[in-house]
Design a protein around this motif. Sequence first.
Motif, PDB file in Angstrom:
ATOM      1  N   ALA A   1       0.866  -1.180   0.000  1.00 30.79           N
ATOM      2  CA  ALA A   1       0.000   0.000   0.000  1.00 30.79           C
ATOM      3  C   ALA A   1       0.899   1.224   0.000  1.00 30.79           C
ATOM      4  O   ALA A   1       1.120   1.854   1.034  1.00 30.79           O
ATOM      5  N   PRO A   2       1.488   1.571  -1.151  1.00 28.17           N
ATOM      6  CA  PRO A   2       2.415   2.704  -1.204  1.00 28.17           C
ATOM      7  C   PRO A   2       1.737   4.005  -0.796  1.00 28.17           C
ATOM      8  O   PRO A   2       0.577   4.244  -1.116  1.00 28.17           O
ATOM      9  N   GLY A   3       2.484   4.848  -0.094  1.00 27.31           N
ATOM     10  CA  GLY A   3       1.953   6.145   0.282  1.00 27.31           C
ATOM     11  C   GLY A   3       2.084   7.164  -0.831  1.00 27.31           C
ATOM     12  O   GLY A   3       1.539   8.268  -0.732  1.00 27.31           O
ATOM     13  N   ASN A   4       2.821   6.792  -1.892  1.00 25.92           N
ATOM     14  CA  ASN A   4       3.083   7.732  -2.990  1.00 25.92           C
ATOM     15  C   ASN A   4       2.575   7.142  -4.296  1.00 25.92           C
ATOM     16  O   ASN A   4       3.329   6.910  -5.237  1.00 25.92           O
ATOM     17  N   GLU A   5       1.274   6.912  -4.348  1.00 21.07           N
ATOM     18  CA  GLU A   5       0.697   6.184  -5.475  1.00 21.07           C
ATOM     19  C   GLU A   5       0.729   6.973  -6.778  1.00 21.07           C
ATOM     20  O   GLU A   5       0.556   6.400  -7.847  1.00 21.07           O
ATOM     21  N   ARG A   6       0.962   8.291  -6.677  1.00 22.19           N
ATOM     22  CA  ARG A   6       1.048   9.104  -7.888  1.00 22.19           C
ATOM     23  C   ARG A   6       2.482   9.489  -8.238  1.00 22.19           C
ATOM     24  O   ARG A   6       2.708  10.214  -9.206  1.00 22.19           O
ATOM     25  N   ASN A   7       3.441   9.006  -7.473  1.00 25.31           N
ATOM     26  CA  ASN A   7       4.846   9.284  -7.754  1.00 25.31           C
ATOM     27  C   ASN A   7       5.288   8.453  -8.967  1.00 25.31           C
ATOM     28  O   ASN A   7       5.126   7.230  -8.990  1.00 25.31           O
ATOM     29  N   ALA A   8       5.857   9.117  -9.984  1.00 22.06           N
ATOM     30  CA  ALA A   8       6.198   8.433 -11.237  1.00 22.06           C
ATOM     31  C   ALA A   8       7.189   7.299 -11.016  1.00 22.06           C
ATOM     32  O   ALA A   8       7.061   6.223 -11.613  1.00 22.06           O
ATOM     33  N   SER A   9       8.182   7.511 -10.149  1.00 24.60           N
ATOM     34  CA  SER A   9       9.196   6.477  -9.903  1.00 24.60           C
ATOM     35  C   SER A   9       8.601   5.278  -9.180  1.00 24.60           C
ATOM     36  O   SER A   9       8.907   4.123  -9.502  1.00 24.60           O
ATOM     37  N   VAL A  10       7.736   5.538  -8.198  1.00 23.43           N
ATOM     38  CA  VAL A  10       7.087   4.445  -7.467  1.00 23.43           C
ATOM     39  C   VAL A  10       6.158   3.680  -8.403  1.00 23.43           C
ATOM     40  O   VAL A  10       6.137   2.436  -8.400  1.00 23.43           O
ATOM     41  N   LEU A  11       5.390   4.399  -9.219  1.00 21.47           N
ATOM     42  CA  LEU A  11       4.513   3.736 -10.184  1.00 21.47           C
ATOM     43  C   LEU A  11       5.304   2.831 -11.128  1.00 21.47           C
ATOM     44  O   LEU A  11       4.907   1.686 -11.390  1.00 21.47           O
ATOM     45  N   ALA A  12       6.432   3.337 -11.635  1.00 22.16           N
ATOM     46  CA  ALA A  12       7.254   2.550 -12.558  1.00 22.16           C
ATOM     47  C   ALA A  12       7.814   1.315 -11.870  1.00 22.16           C
ATOM     48  O   ALA A  12       7.849   0.220 -12.450  1.00 22.16           O
ATOM     49  N   ALA A  13       8.236   1.470 -10.612  1.00 24.00           N
ATOM     50  CA  ALA A  13       8.803   0.335  -9.871  1.00 24.00           C
ATOM     51  C   ALA A  13       7.758  -0.739  -9.616  1.00 24.00           C
ATOM     52  O   ALA A  13       8.040  -1.941  -9.726  1.00 24.00           O
ATOM     53  N   VAL A  14       6.531  -0.324  -9.276  1.00 25.60           N
ATOM     54  CA  VAL A  14       5.454  -1.289  -9.043  1.00 25.60           C
ATOM     55  C   VAL A  14       5.090  -2.008 -10.333  1.00 25.60           C
ATOM     56  O   VAL A  14       4.840  -3.216 -10.352  1.00 25.60           O
ATOM     57  N   GLN A  15       5.072  -1.267 -11.433  1.00 21.56           N
ATOM     58  CA  GLN A  15       4.749  -1.862 -12.727  1.00 21.56           C
ATOM     59  C   GLN A  15       5.791  -2.911 -13.139  1.00 21.56           C
ATOM     60  O   GLN A  15       5.443  -3.958 -13.704  1.00 21.56           O
ATOM     61  N   LYS A  16       7.041  -2.649 -12.826  1.00 21.09           N
ATOM     62  CA  LYS A  16       8.123  -3.521 -13.285  1.00 21.09           C
ATOM     63  C   LYS A  16       8.394  -4.694 -12.359  1.00 21.09           C
ATOM     64  O   LYS A  16       9.088  -5.637 -12.757  1.00 21.09           O
ATOM     65  N   ILE A  17       7.883  -4.667 -11.145  1.00 26.73           N
ATOM     66  CA  ILE A  17       8.262  -5.702 -10.186  1.00 26.73           C
ATOM     67  C   ILE A  17       7.841  -7.075 -10.692  1.00 26.73           C
ATOM     68  O   ILE A  17       6.718  -7.280 -11.177  1.00 26.73           O
ATOM     69  N   ASP A  18       8.772  -8.004 -10.649  1.00 31.63           N
ATOM     70  CA  ASP A  18       8.568  -9.341 -11.215  1.00 31.63           C
ATOM     71  C   ASP A  18       8.215 -10.331 -10.109  1.00 31.63           C
ATOM     72  O   ASP A  18       8.895 -11.343  -9.917  1.00 31.63           O
ATOM     73  N   LEU A  19       7.167 -10.018  -9.371  1.00 28.93           N
ATOM     74  CA  LEU A  19       6.697 -10.877  -8.294  1.00 28.93           C
ATOM     75  C   LEU A  19       5.168 -10.888  -8.300  1.00 28.93           C
ATOM     76  O   LEU A  19       4.547  -9.900  -8.683  1.00 28.93           O
TER      77      LEU A  19
END
Length: 347
Positions: A128-146
């Motif tokens: 439950a990220p606190g920075n759901e609109r942060n571009a870097s956090v969004l990119a990291a969540v999109q790329k996570i291979d889990l």
Amino acid sequence: MKPKADKPGIKDVATRAGVSLGSVSRVINKVENVSPELRQRVLHAIAELDYRLNHAAQTLRSRSSRTIGCMFTDVTNPLYANLYRIYEERFRANGYMVLLANSLNNPEWELEILSMFQSRRMDGIIIAPGNERNASVLAAVQKIDLPAVILDRDMNVNQDLVLFDHAPAVQQAMEHLIDQGHREIALVISGTQTRPMLRRIEGYQAGFAARGLPARADLQVLLPASTAPAFDLVHELLQRPARPTALLTLGTSVLADVLNAIRAQGLRIPRDISVVSTGEPDFARSHQPRISSVTVDLDAAVRESTALLLTRIREGRAAAPRRVVVPTIFTLRGSCGPAPATAPRTR
């Protein structure tokens, strides 16, 4: 010197228990479809041999660490503390350990935590990220291979979502207060741009709209965080000539500050002012009077997200992302009453 005996292995356990290697594996991994008699035989053999599982070797062989990563923004928030407790129980029953990471709404920490989850071979994650609109956090969540479940965040990523339907129950609470004659209803909430806060504001405004009334911006107190100090701001709010007769407030430490500010003004609940909490810390149920609340069905939230994640772990990421919505509930208690005919002067 007498040579040291080799440590017993899983084959030794199977031989001692008189069962197959697969049976021992199912007991060790706490798989549910194992008979009590078989489980007892294996556990007895493990105790007799003083067998110790080599988790590192098991991970390499099975590509499974039997761990779930869980990232919340602030575990001092009663919602997240209770969610983690239930997750731990549910995943333990399925043979997994849950590792908790506390991001404190820091985007750099969230990136670091996501990277750690990936590098440590977590079997799955709930975040439950606190920075759901942060571009870097969004990119990291999109790329996570889990295998992943995103909890109550509006993130346009290719992951499973479990969302809490905050607005309807907040609207129901507001309509109840308005029907009791309240018009000066204040909202004390975090100003962070996260789904829970935005949806609660939506429900607050919708309650006024449903009764043909405007929602006033000057009655909305926006805090920097969901656990930020609120006493001074609420104390000031209650000193206005036309002070609020009802408060809708976060059910974190903010609620304690609100109750203390009300007490400091010499006001009585619900005779002088009504209170509804969004969320429910333990003291809200023991407070006199008990505090009315808008809460998430936590058991349903954990049940749905656990089922999604375990299915994703078994089946992989080939299937399309799934989205589940969990309701919230308005519970009326003694902290809500009719609006006073005239708001009494405060101290």
